[in-house]
Design a protein around this motif. Structure first.
Motif, PDB file in Angstrom:
ATOM      1  N   ASP A  72      -7.510  11.179   3.993  1.00  0.00           N
ATOM      2  CA  ASP A  72      -6.759   9.939   4.192  1.00  0.00           C
ATOM      3  C   ASP A  72      -6.363   9.341   2.841  1.00  0.00           C
ATOM      4  O   ASP A  72      -5.236   8.879   2.664  1.00  0.00           O
ATOM      5  CB  ASP A  72      -7.602   8.919   4.971  1.00  0.00           C
ATOM      6  CG  ASP A  72      -7.991   9.429   6.342  1.00  0.00           C
ATOM      7  OD1 ASP A  72      -7.221   9.229   7.286  1.00  0.00           O
ATOM      8  OD2 ASP A  72      -9.070  10.033   6.446  1.00  0.00           O
ATOM      9  N   ALA A  73      -7.302   9.358   1.891  1.00  0.00           N
ATOM     10  CA  ALA A  73      -7.041   8.833   0.556  1.00  0.00           C
ATOM     11  C   ALA A  73      -5.917   9.621  -0.117  1.00  0.00           C
ATOM     12  O   ALA A  73      -5.046   9.039  -0.775  1.00  0.00           O
ATOM     13  CB  ALA A  73      -8.305   8.883  -0.289  1.00  0.00           C
ATOM     14  N   ALA A  74      -5.914  10.933   0.062  1.00  0.00           N
ATOM     15  CA  ALA A  74      -4.873  11.762  -0.547  1.00  0.00           C
ATOM     16  C   ALA A  74      -3.501  11.444   0.042  1.00  0.00           C
ATOM     17  O   ALA A  74      -2.510  11.334  -0.695  1.00  0.00           O
ATOM     18  CB  ALA A  74      -5.202  13.239  -0.353  1.00  0.00           C
ATOM     19  N   VAL A  75      -3.437  11.271   1.352  1.00  0.00           N
ATOM     20  CA  VAL A  75      -2.161  10.951   2.000  1.00  0.00           C
ATOM     21  C   VAL A  75      -1.685   9.568   1.555  1.00  0.00           C
ATOM     22  O   VAL A  75      -0.511   9.391   1.204  1.00  0.00           O
ATOM     23  CB  VAL A  75      -2.291  11.033   3.544  1.00  0.00           C
ATOM     24  CG1 VAL A  75      -1.060  10.456   4.236  1.00  0.00           C
ATOM     25  CG2 VAL A  75      -2.517  12.468   3.971  1.00  0.00           C
ATOM     26  N   ILE A  76      -2.575   8.585   1.562  1.00  0.00           N
ATOM     27  CA  ILE A  76      -2.217   7.231   1.131  1.00  0.00           C
ATOM     28  C   ILE A  76      -1.766   7.244  -0.331  1.00  0.00           C
ATOM     29  O   ILE A  76      -0.748   6.638  -0.686  1.00  0.00           O
ATOM     30  CB  ILE A  76      -3.397   6.252   1.322  1.00  0.00           C
ATOM     31  CG1 ILE A  76      -3.708   6.068   2.810  1.00  0.00           C
ATOM     32  CG2 ILE A  76      -3.146   4.919   0.637  1.00  0.00           C
ATOM     33  CD1 ILE A  76      -2.686   5.292   3.600  1.00  0.00           C
ATOM     34  N   ALA A  77      -2.508   7.931  -1.194  1.00  0.00           N
ATOM     35  CA  ALA A  77      -2.165   7.981  -2.619  1.00  0.00           C
ATOM     36  C   ALA A  77      -0.792   8.615  -2.836  1.00  0.00           C
ATOM     37  O   ALA A  77       0.005   8.130  -3.649  1.00  0.00           O
ATOM     38  CB  ALA A  77      -3.233   8.746  -3.388  1.00  0.00           C
ATOM     39  N   THR A  78      -0.515   9.683  -2.112  1.00  0.00           N
ATOM     40  CA  THR A  78       0.785  10.351  -2.240  1.00  0.00           C
ATOM     41  C   THR A  78       1.910   9.441  -1.771  1.00  0.00           C
ATOM     42  O   THR A  78       2.947   9.324  -2.430  1.00  0.00           O
ATOM     43  CB  THR A  78       0.790  11.671  -1.438  1.00  0.00           C
ATOM     44  OG1 THR A  78      -0.264  12.502  -1.928  1.00  0.00           O
ATOM     45  CG2 THR A  78       2.114  12.387  -1.554  1.00  0.00           C
ATOM     46  N   ALA A  79       1.701   8.774  -0.644  1.00  0.00           N
ATOM     47  CA  ALA A  79       2.727   7.859  -0.123  1.00  0.00           C
ATOM     48  C   ALA A  79       2.967   6.708  -1.099  1.00  0.00           C
ATOM     49  O   ALA A  79       4.118   6.373  -1.398  1.00  0.00           O
ATOM     50  CB  ALA A  79       2.302   7.322   1.240  1.00  0.00           C
ATOM     51  N   ILE A  80       1.893   6.133  -1.598  1.00  0.00           N
ATOM     52  CA  ILE A  80       2.031   5.002  -2.518  1.00  0.00           C
ATOM     53  C   ILE A  80       2.705   5.441  -3.817  1.00  0.00           C
ATOM     54  O   ILE A  80       3.561   4.732  -4.347  1.00  0.00           O
ATOM     55  CB  ILE A  80       0.666   4.338  -2.769  1.00  0.00           C
ATOM     56  CG1 ILE A  80       0.250   3.583  -1.500  1.00  0.00           C
ATOM     57  CG2 ILE A  80       0.711   3.401  -3.968  1.00  0.00           C
ATOM     58  CD1 ILE A  80      -1.142   3.028  -1.531  1.00  0.00           C
ATOM     59  N   ALA A  81       2.348   6.615  -4.310  1.00  0.00           N
ATOM     60  CA  ALA A  81       2.976   7.117  -5.535  1.00  0.00           C
ATOM     61  C   ALA A  81       4.482   7.305  -5.343  1.00  0.00           C
ATOM     62  O   ALA A  81       5.271   7.023  -6.250  1.00  0.00           O
ATOM     63  CB  ALA A  81       2.328   8.421  -5.963  1.00  0.00           C
ATOM     64  N   SER A  82       4.876   7.742  -4.162  1.00  0.00           N
ATOM     65  CA  SER A  82       6.300   8.003  -3.927  1.00  0.00           C
ATOM     66  C   SER A  82       7.114   6.722  -3.726  1.00  0.00           C
ATOM     67  O   SER A  82       8.332   6.744  -3.889  1.00  0.00           O
ATOM     68  CB  SER A  82       6.487   8.949  -2.746  1.00  0.00           C
ATOM     69  OG  SER A  82       6.163   8.327  -1.542  1.00  0.00           O
ATOM     70  N   VAL A  83       6.463   5.627  -3.383  1.00  0.00           N
ATOM     71  CA  VAL A  83       7.183   4.361  -3.155  1.00  0.00           C
ATOM     72  C   VAL A  83       6.607   3.212  -3.989  1.00  0.00           C
ATOM     73  O   VAL A  83       6.790   2.049  -3.650  1.00  0.00           O
ATOM     74  CB  VAL A  83       7.190   3.978  -1.653  1.00  0.00           C
ATOM     75  CG1 VAL A  83       7.880   5.041  -0.818  1.00  0.00           C
ATOM     76  CG2 VAL A  83       5.786   3.721  -1.145  1.00  0.00           C
ATOM     77  N   SER A  84       5.941   3.540  -5.065  1.00  0.00           N
ATOM     78  CA  SER A  84       5.198   2.525  -5.828  1.00  0.00           C
ATOM     79  C   SER A  84       6.056   1.355  -6.285  1.00  0.00           C
ATOM     80  O   SER A  84       5.564   0.232  -6.372  1.00  0.00           O
ATOM     81  CB  SER A  84       4.501   3.164  -7.026  1.00  0.00           C
ATOM     82  OG  SER A  84       5.448   3.731  -7.896  1.00  0.00           O
ATOM     83  N   ARG A  85       7.308   1.590  -6.555  1.00  0.00           N
ATOM     84  CA  ARG A  85       8.184   0.491  -7.011  1.00  0.00           C
ATOM     85  C   ARG A  85       8.428  -0.547  -5.914  1.00  0.00           C
ATOM     86  O   ARG A  85       8.748  -1.684  -6.204  1.00  0.00           O
ATOM     87  CB  ARG A  85       9.502   1.034  -7.513  1.00  0.00           C
ATOM     88  CG  ARG A  85       9.331   1.813  -8.792  1.00  0.00           C
ATOM     89  CD  ARG A  85      10.647   2.287  -9.321  1.00  0.00           C
ATOM     90  NE  ARG A  85      10.399   3.109 -10.496  1.00  0.00           N
ATOM     91  CZ  ARG A  85      11.336   3.642 -11.215  1.00  0.00           C
ATOM     92  NH1 ARG A  85      12.592   3.465 -10.882  1.00  0.00           N
ATOM     93  NH2 ARG A  85      11.033   4.382 -12.257  1.00  0.00           N
ATOM     94  N   ALA A  86       8.290  -0.131  -4.670  1.00  0.00           N
ATOM     95  CA  ALA A  86       8.531  -1.055  -3.551  1.00  0.00           C
ATOM     96  C   ALA A  86       7.324  -1.945  -3.273  1.00  0.00           C
ATOM     97  O   ALA A  86       7.468  -2.997  -2.650  1.00  0.00           O
ATOM     98  CB  ALA A  86       8.902  -0.274  -2.298  1.00  0.00           C
ATOM     99  N   ILE A  87       6.146  -1.524  -3.706  1.00  0.00           N
ATOM    100  CA  ILE A  87       4.942  -2.333  -3.473  1.00  0.00           C
ATOM    101  C   ILE A  87       4.892  -3.404  -4.560  1.00  0.00           C
ATOM    102  O   ILE A  87       4.682  -3.117  -5.731  1.00  0.00           O
ATOM    103  CB  ILE A  87       3.673  -1.458  -3.461  1.00  0.00           C
ATOM    104  CG1 ILE A  87       3.762  -0.454  -2.319  1.00  0.00           C
ATOM    105  CG2 ILE A  87       2.432  -2.329  -3.313  1.00  0.00           C
ATOM    106  CD1 ILE A  87       2.623   0.528  -2.253  1.00  0.00           C
TER     107      ILE A  87
END
Length: 114
Positions: free
Chosen positions: A81-96
């Motif tokens: 779960d952490a890997a999926v969340i980390a990958t998603a956040i890395a790909s959209v980090s500018r939006a957070i």
């Protein structure tokens, strides 16, 4: 993968399920703040649709009871779960945005109160 696609179509259910799971395990997983920041970013009406879809997909994987490593397994259950969340956040980090992270911190400090 089909389960994630189905879950992503029902955003409200994914958000509700993610919130329930975070209330239950939020203090025990080290990436809870990132999950909450992603949650608040996905809820933000100003977040673009592509970003929302990525985050909802990651949150859907997080709340799925059956995934690669079952969440009930001590120490390693949330690793995938952490890997999926980390990958998603890395790909959209500018939006957070900072306000999403601030809301996440505040929710964790208030024991994830609603």
């Amino acid at each position: 993968m089909d389960a994630i696609r189905r879950a992503a179509r029902d955003e409200k259910r994914v958000f509700a399920d993610a919130w329930r799971l975070l209330k239950r395990v939020g203090k025990t997983i080290p990436f809870a703040e990132d999950v909450l920041a992603a949650y608040y970013c996905a809820l933000d009406p100003s977040t673009e649709r592509r970003v929302k879809l990525i985050l909802v997909g990651a949150l859907a994987y997080f709340v799925m009871p059956f995934d690669v490593l079952p969440d009930f397994m001590p120490l390693i259950g949330f690793t995938d779960d952490a890997a999926v969340i980390a990958t998603a956040i890395a790909s959209v980090s500018r939006a957070i945005k900072p306000e999403h992270r601030e809301k996440a911190k505040a929710a964790l400090q208030s024991d994830l109160g609603a």
